[in-house]
Enzyme design. Sequence first.
Site, mmCIF file in Angstrom:
data_model
loop_
_atom_site.group_PDB
_atom_site.id
_atom_site.type_symbol
_atom_site.label_atom_id
_atom_site.label_comp_id
_atom_site.label_asym_id
_atom_site.label_seq_id
_atom_site.Cartn_x
_atom_site.Cartn_y
_atom_site.Cartn_z
ATOM 1 N N ASP A 7 0.767 -1.159 -0.180
ATOM 2 C CA ASP A 7 -0.054 -0.030 0.043
ATOM 3 C C ASP A 7 0.975 1.267 -0.050
ATOM 4 O OD1 ASP A 7 -2.011 2.150 0.589
ATOM 5 O OD2 ASP A 7 -2.228 1.545 2.570
ATOM 6 N N SER A 11 1.898 9.619 2.236
ATOM 7 C CA SER A 11 2.839 9.976 3.282
ATOM 8 C C SER A 11 3.574 8.526 3.682
ATOM 9 C CB SER A 11 2.177 10.757 4.427
ATOM 10 O OG SER A 11 1.088 10.048 4.934
ATOM 11 N N VAL A 99 -8.553 4.359 -5.042
ATOM 12 C CA VAL A 99 -8.460 3.144 -5.044
ATOM 13 C C VAL A 99 -8.272 2.539 -3.259
ATOM 14 C CG1 VAL A 99 -5.877 2.840 -4.956
ATOM 15 C CG2 VAL A 99 -7.398 0.867 -5.622
ATOM 16 N N ASP A 100 -7.723 3.708 -2.766
ATOM 17 C CA ASP A 100 -7.750 3.451 -1.362
ATOM 18 C C ASP A 100 -8.865 3.446 -0.538
ATOM 19 O OD1 ASP A 100 -7.731 6.258 -2.056
ATOM 20 O OD2 ASP A 100 -6.400 6.734 -0.377
ATOM 21 N N ARG A 101 -9.952 4.242 -0.947
ATOM 22 C CA ARG A 101 -11.142 4.442 -0.403
ATOM 23 C C ARG A 101 -12.005 2.937 -0.829
ATOM 24 N NH1 ARG A 101 -13.697 9.716 -2.766
ATOM 25 N NH2 ARG A 101 -15.480 9.188 -1.195
ATOM 26 N N THR A 122 -3.481 12.511 4.310
ATOM 27 C CA THR A 122 -3.089 14.045 3.690
ATOM 28 C C THR A 122 -4.615 14.252 3.484
ATOM 29 O OG1 THR A 122 -1.250 13.033 2.577
ATOM 30 C CG2 THR A 122 -2.353 14.983 1.657
#
Length: 245
Positions: A7, A11, A99-101, A122
Amino acid sequence: MSQWLFDLGNSRFKFAPLQGNRAGDVQAWAHGAEDMTTAALQALPTGEVAWVASVAAPALTAAVMEVLQSRFAQVRVARTSAECAGVRIAYARPERFGVDRFLGLLAAAEAGAPVVVAGVGTALTIDLLDADGLHRGGRIAASPTTMRLALHARAVQLPESGGDYAEFANDTADALASGCDGAAVALIERSLAQARAVLDEVPQLILHGGGGPALLPLLPQARFRPSLVLDGLARWAVHQPVAQG
């Protein structure tokens, strides 16, 4: 077969072995493009398949992908789709949904209960998922960290970090911490209230991301899942067709 999950965020860079349909023990590095040295990248694991999710800058993503391709027989990159593992995305153009959501919702859906997922990195992202796996939409705002950085950039006398939360602060650093953390909490609480009105039931609240722990004392009903995106990547991986080759 050795399979690993990666992943790559804005940050932080996290990775873990794929164990069943979940992430195993997670390792995490803070990063900027200048910090991802050749030595650090060469310390990454090797194996058969690397499953990758990235919202990082293209140059950093390309650098990590090049190393992974030299260390794994296959590298497979997660993409948002309209439907996966029983989750259906609200966006008319799913490719515009981060894609993270998307992966966070895949992990949260496993419980089969309505949930509000708040990612504090972020950005502050908030998404509502009902018990049937239907994504009802969400919000994007600046996270407390980004608020502080933006204020400092416009007014250098305002410190970019530090301070403690108070309902009515009597110090500038505390006032900044209270205002920025409080803004995030207020948006999450409003989202929970509106979710209850939409669903006619109280959803669970899941926090994830590096800024999540700072908000937990202000959101006692929340559950913190630091590896939510990796768990979602694992769930995505086990629903993919086996690659031929």
